[in-house]
Write an enzyme that holds these catalytic residues in place. Structure first.
Site, PDB file in Angstrom:
ATOM      1  N   TRP A 182      15.883 -22.330  28.901  1.00 47.13           N
ATOM      2  CA  TRP A 182      14.706 -21.683  29.912  1.00 47.13           C
ATOM      3  C   TRP A 182      13.495 -23.247  30.304  1.00 47.13           C
ATOM      4  O   TRP A 182      13.793 -23.903  29.851  1.00 47.13           O
ATOM      5  CB  TRP A 182      13.943 -20.923  28.801  1.00 47.13           C
ATOM      6  CG  TRP A 182      12.784 -20.614  29.381  1.00 47.13           C
ATOM      7  CD1 TRP A 182      12.235 -19.515  30.395  1.00 47.13           C
ATOM      8  CD2 TRP A 182      10.834 -20.712  29.399  1.00 47.13           C
ATOM      9  NE1 TRP A 182      11.266 -18.999  30.639  1.00 47.13           N
ATOM     10  CE2 TRP A 182      10.535 -20.333  30.311  1.00 47.13           C
ATOM     11  CE3 TRP A 182      10.319 -22.285  28.354  1.00 47.13           C
ATOM     12  CZ2 TRP A 182       9.114 -20.461  30.338  1.00 47.13           C
ATOM     13  CZ3 TRP A 182       9.269 -22.448  29.176  1.00 47.13           C
ATOM     14  CH2 TRP A 182       8.905 -21.485  30.239  1.00 47.13           C
ATOM     15  N   GLU A 223      17.807 -18.153  29.788  1.00 45.13           N
ATOM     16  CA  GLU A 223      16.862 -17.098  29.505  1.00 45.13           C
ATOM     17  C   GLU A 223      16.263 -17.399  30.809  1.00 45.13           C
ATOM     18  O   GLU A 223      15.424 -17.501  31.156  1.00 45.13           O
ATOM     19  CB  GLU A 223      16.110 -17.252  28.685  1.00 45.13           C
ATOM     20  CG  GLU A 223      15.041 -16.863  28.545  1.00 45.13           C
ATOM     21  CD  GLU A 223      13.971 -17.101  27.623  1.00 45.13           C
ATOM     22  OE1 GLU A 223      14.080 -18.677  26.283  1.00 45.13           O
ATOM     23  OE2 GLU A 223      13.395 -16.859  26.656  1.00 45.13           O
ATOM     24  N   LYS A 225      12.437 -15.049  33.434  1.00 41.06           N
ATOM     25  CA  LYS A 225      11.813 -14.676  32.689  1.00 41.06           C
ATOM     26  C   LYS A 225      11.449 -14.287  34.459  1.00 41.06           C
ATOM     27  O   LYS A 225      12.394 -14.142  35.185  1.00 41.06           O
ATOM     28  CB  LYS A 225      11.272 -15.561  32.939  1.00 41.06           C
ATOM     29  CG  LYS A 225       9.669 -15.497  31.695  1.00 41.06           C
ATOM     30  CD  LYS A 225       9.210 -16.508  31.911  1.00 41.06           C
ATOM     31  CE  LYS A 225       7.326 -16.410  31.143  1.00 41.06           C
ATOM     32  NZ  LYS A 225       6.941 -17.561  30.528  1.00 41.06           N
ATOM     33  N   ASP A 257      14.682 -12.041  26.881  1.00 42.05           N
ATOM     34  CA  ASP A 257      13.795 -11.532  26.122  1.00 42.05           C
ATOM     35  C   ASP A 257      12.770 -10.284  26.202  1.00 42.05           C
ATOM     36  O   ASP A 257      12.427 -10.435  27.831  1.00 42.05           O
ATOM     37  CB  ASP A 257      12.808 -13.196  26.697  1.00 42.05           C
ATOM     38  CG  ASP A 257      11.394 -13.071  25.690  1.00 42.05           C
ATOM     39  OD1 ASP A 257      10.618 -12.388  25.385  1.00 42.05           O
ATOM     40  OD2 ASP A 257      10.927 -14.624  24.659  1.00 42.05           O
ATOM     41  N   HIS A 260       9.917 -10.311  29.036  1.00 44.16           N
ATOM     42  CA  HIS A 260       9.831 -10.941  30.604  1.00 44.16           C
ATOM     43  C   HIS A 260      10.398 -10.347  31.273  1.00 44.16           C
ATOM     44  O   HIS A 260      11.231  -9.961  32.084  1.00 44.16           O
ATOM     45  CB  HIS A 260      11.254 -12.576  30.452  1.00 44.16           C
ATOM     46  CG  HIS A 260      10.939 -13.502  29.199  1.00 44.16           C
ATOM     47  ND1 HIS A 260      11.364 -14.647  29.358  1.00 44.16           N
ATOM     48  CD2 HIS A 260       9.237 -13.772  28.915  1.00 44.16           C
ATOM     49  CE1 HIS A 260      10.818 -15.035  28.945  1.00 44.16           C
ATOM     50  NE2 HIS A 260      10.104 -14.682  28.301  1.00 44.16           N
ATOM     51  N   HIS A 284      15.617 -12.332  22.948  1.00 43.69           N
ATOM     52  CA  HIS A 284      15.477 -13.015  22.615  1.00 43.69           C
ATOM     53  C   HIS A 284      14.361 -12.254  21.798  1.00 43.69           C
ATOM     54  O   HIS A 284      13.791 -11.440  23.037  1.00 43.69           O
ATOM     55  CB  HIS A 284      14.106 -14.075  22.988  1.00 43.69           C
ATOM     56  CG  HIS A 284      14.261 -15.513  23.589  1.00 43.69           C
ATOM     57  ND1 HIS A 284      13.801 -16.030  24.396  1.00 43.69           N
ATOM     58  CD2 HIS A 284      15.359 -15.819  22.394  1.00 43.69           C
ATOM     59  CE1 HIS A 284      14.078 -17.527  23.019  1.00 43.69           C
ATOM     60  NE2 HIS A 284      14.782 -17.448  22.194  1.00 43.69           N
ATOM     61  N   ASP A 292       1.063 -10.673  28.996  1.00 45.84           N
ATOM     62  CA  ASP A 292       1.711 -11.635  27.667  1.00 45.84           C
ATOM     63  C   ASP A 292       2.990 -10.954  28.068  1.00 45.84           C
ATOM     64  O   ASP A 292       3.150  -9.991  26.530  1.00 45.84           O
ATOM     65  CB  ASP A 292       0.868 -11.800  26.290  1.00 45.84           C
ATOM     66  CG  ASP A 292       1.248 -12.895  25.171  1.00 45.84           C
ATOM     67  OD1 ASP A 292       1.776 -13.704  25.801  1.00 45.84           O
ATOM     68  OD2 ASP A 292       1.659 -12.081  24.116  1.00 45.84           O
ATOM     69  N   ASP A 294       4.479 -12.311  24.528  1.00 47.79           N
ATOM     70  CA  ASP A 294       4.688 -13.368  23.286  1.00 47.79           C
ATOM     71  C   ASP A 294       3.920 -12.539  21.554  1.00 47.79           C
ATOM     72  O   ASP A 294       3.673 -13.761  21.363  1.00 47.79           O
ATOM     73  CB  ASP A 294       5.196 -14.907  23.557  1.00 47.79           C
ATOM     74  CG  ASP A 294       5.632 -14.976  24.185  1.00 47.79           C
ATOM     75  OD1 ASP A 294       6.940 -15.522  23.642  1.00 47.79           O
ATOM     76  OD2 ASP A 294       5.280 -16.672  25.556  1.00 47.79           O
ATOM     77  N   ASP A 324      11.254 -14.711  19.446  1.00 48.05           N
ATOM     78  CA  ASP A 324      10.399 -15.683  19.767  1.00 48.05           C
ATOM     79  C   ASP A 324       9.104 -14.786  19.899  1.00 48.05           C
ATOM     80  O   ASP A 324       9.237 -13.910  21.101  1.00 48.05           O
ATOM     81  CB  ASP A 324      11.266 -15.571  21.523  1.00 48.05           C
ATOM     82  CG  ASP A 324      10.644 -16.913  21.976  1.00 48.05           C
ATOM     83  OD1 ASP A 324       9.571 -17.157  21.778  1.00 48.05           O
ATOM     84  OD2 ASP A 324      10.701 -16.574  23.449  1.00 48.05           O
TER      85      ASP A 324
END
Ligand code: RNT
Ligand code: ZN
Length: 406
Positions: A182, A223, A225, A257, A260, A284, A292, A294, A324
């Site tokens: 990433w 990965e 995003k 992810d 993302h 992920h 956000d 995460d 993650d």
């Protein structure tokens, strides 16, 4: 075996689901636990260095480890509270540099032998992540797509070396290592030339993947995003970019992810479009909240939906499930464990779905019946099977916070 489990077993049997088989299957589906929730992604390279690249661990909960020893103790504790098979996903900055600073373009397997020893001792295997951020050469938030060739070469070398470390993990531990790349590369504000950085990224990736490595030992994932903090307007490594790159070059797989994508765009709807081509996928598992990406993972609808998609496609051997998230506002060991247990619960929930029954109803064309059944099976006693799973793994099934002294 508890009486309660026996009742659950009988109820599921009526729907054609064998809970014993499910428990066996669940036992052997690994989740790759990310190592970085435990210390806010500080690592061992230069822990005082802050995070860069548009990611952040916010909060001021007590208990951040003050030393590598404390970190390892916390990791032991976290692993002991997660039932079933586990991998550990390392980042390159969690290296052993006790003999002196080792820069990212210098790392070698020897800086990670202690992790192989740890893995063998704890009966786990390893995944890996190059660290293309938190470094002076990533200060522009550009790495593999930086216009300066010297900077690109530095990060290309890092990527190459990470794959070799992945190969070393795979050989030593007898299970494939997924090396997940990433990069933060992007732009805070309006970008005119969107093509240029992507051309440079193709070139850097081609160089990183030049050497063929046996996929028995190492597989590389890319990965994507949507945007990073302070990098809102343009991301070089977008979902479309990596989907095309990996399909055309056939030298890597995609990492999706869950945090993302656009808020109404979900990974559960995307998975089958990769699986139908026989592609492997890295996941992920994360939890987006507004901007956000995460938050600590919980047992929510989208997590269940993702696992159901994998189960329905019979693809637990194709989808590599990793966690993650990072949150420094609650206890870090507990955060690690809460998220990992939520992932395991969701896998169990999916395995217990009477999928054949649902597919039959769907094929019959009775969509009223389909929706009614989908709703009613949500009430099946899944929690009793989860308790049995924890019991068989000698892991507490409730109040583990107190029991573990977290
Ligand atoms: C960042 C990506 C990436 C990182 C880790 C630390 O947005 O999700 O996976 O979280 O590499
Ligand atoms: Zn991620």
């Amino acid at each position: 075996m508890s009486d309660q489990y026996n009742v659950a077993q009988q109820i599921y049997a009526k729907h054609g689901v064998d809970t014993e088989k499910v428990l066996d299957t669940l036992q052997n589906i690994p989740i790759s636990l990310h190592c970085w929730q435990l210390d806010d992604l500080s690592g061992f390279e230069a822990p005082e260095r802050g995070l860069s690249g548009g990611i952040a661990a916010t909060g001021s909960a007590a208990g951040k480890p003050n030393s590598k020893e404390e970190y390892m103790e916390n990791l032991d504790l976290a692993l002991s509270l997660i039932p079933g098979k586990k991998k550990l996903a390392l980042h390159a900055i969690y290296l052993n540099n006790e003999e002196g600073f080792v820069d990212r373009d210098q790392i070698e397997p020897k800086h990670f032998t202690f992790w192989v020893d740890y893995a063998k001792k704890n009966n786990i295997t390893l995944d890996f992540n190059p660290t293309y951020f938190s470094h002076e050469k990533a200060a522009d938030d550009l790495t593999l797509s930086h216009p300066d060739k010297a900077i690109r070469d530095f990060w290309t070398e890092h990527g190459k070396r990470c794959r070799k470390i992945g190969e070393y993990f795979g050989k030593e531990l007898g299970e494939v290592c997924i090396t997940n790349h990433w990069i933060p590369d992007g732009s805070k504000d309006y970008r005119v030339d969107k093509l240029g950085p992507r051309k440079l990224l193709i070139d850097s990736l081609d160089k990183i993947f030049e050497e063929k490595i046996d996929p028995k030992y190492n597989i590389d994932s890319l990965e994507s995003k949507l945007f990073g903090l302070g990098l809102e307007s343009y991301t070089v490594g977008s979902h479309e970019f990596y989907s095309n790159y990996s399909a055309i070059r056939n030298n890597s797989i995609i990492c999706m992810d869950m945090g993302h994508y656009h808020p109404t765009e979900v990974v559960s709807q995307k998975l089958s479009s990769y699986l139908v081509f026989g592609k492997e996928v890295m996941l992920h598992v994360s939890r987006p909240v507004r901007w956000d990406s995460d938050h600590v993972v919980i047992f929510d609808d989208e997590l269940k939906e993702v696992m159901l998609e994998i189960k329905r496609a019979n693809a637990f051997d194709k989808v590599h499930i990793g966690s993650d998230y990072f949150d420094a506002s609650i206890n870090r060991v507990a955060a690690t464990v809460i998220g990992a247990r939520a992932i395991k619960k969701a896998i169990l929930y999916a395995l217990l779905e009477p999928t054949d029954e649902l597919k039959k109803i769907e094929e019959s064309g009775n969509f009223t019946r389909r929706l009614e059944t989908v709703e009613e099976i949500k009430m099946l006693p899944f929690g009793l099977v989860w308790e049995e799973f924890c019991r068989r793994n000698d892991t507490p099934c409730d109040n583990w916070l107190e029991k573990a002294g977290v």
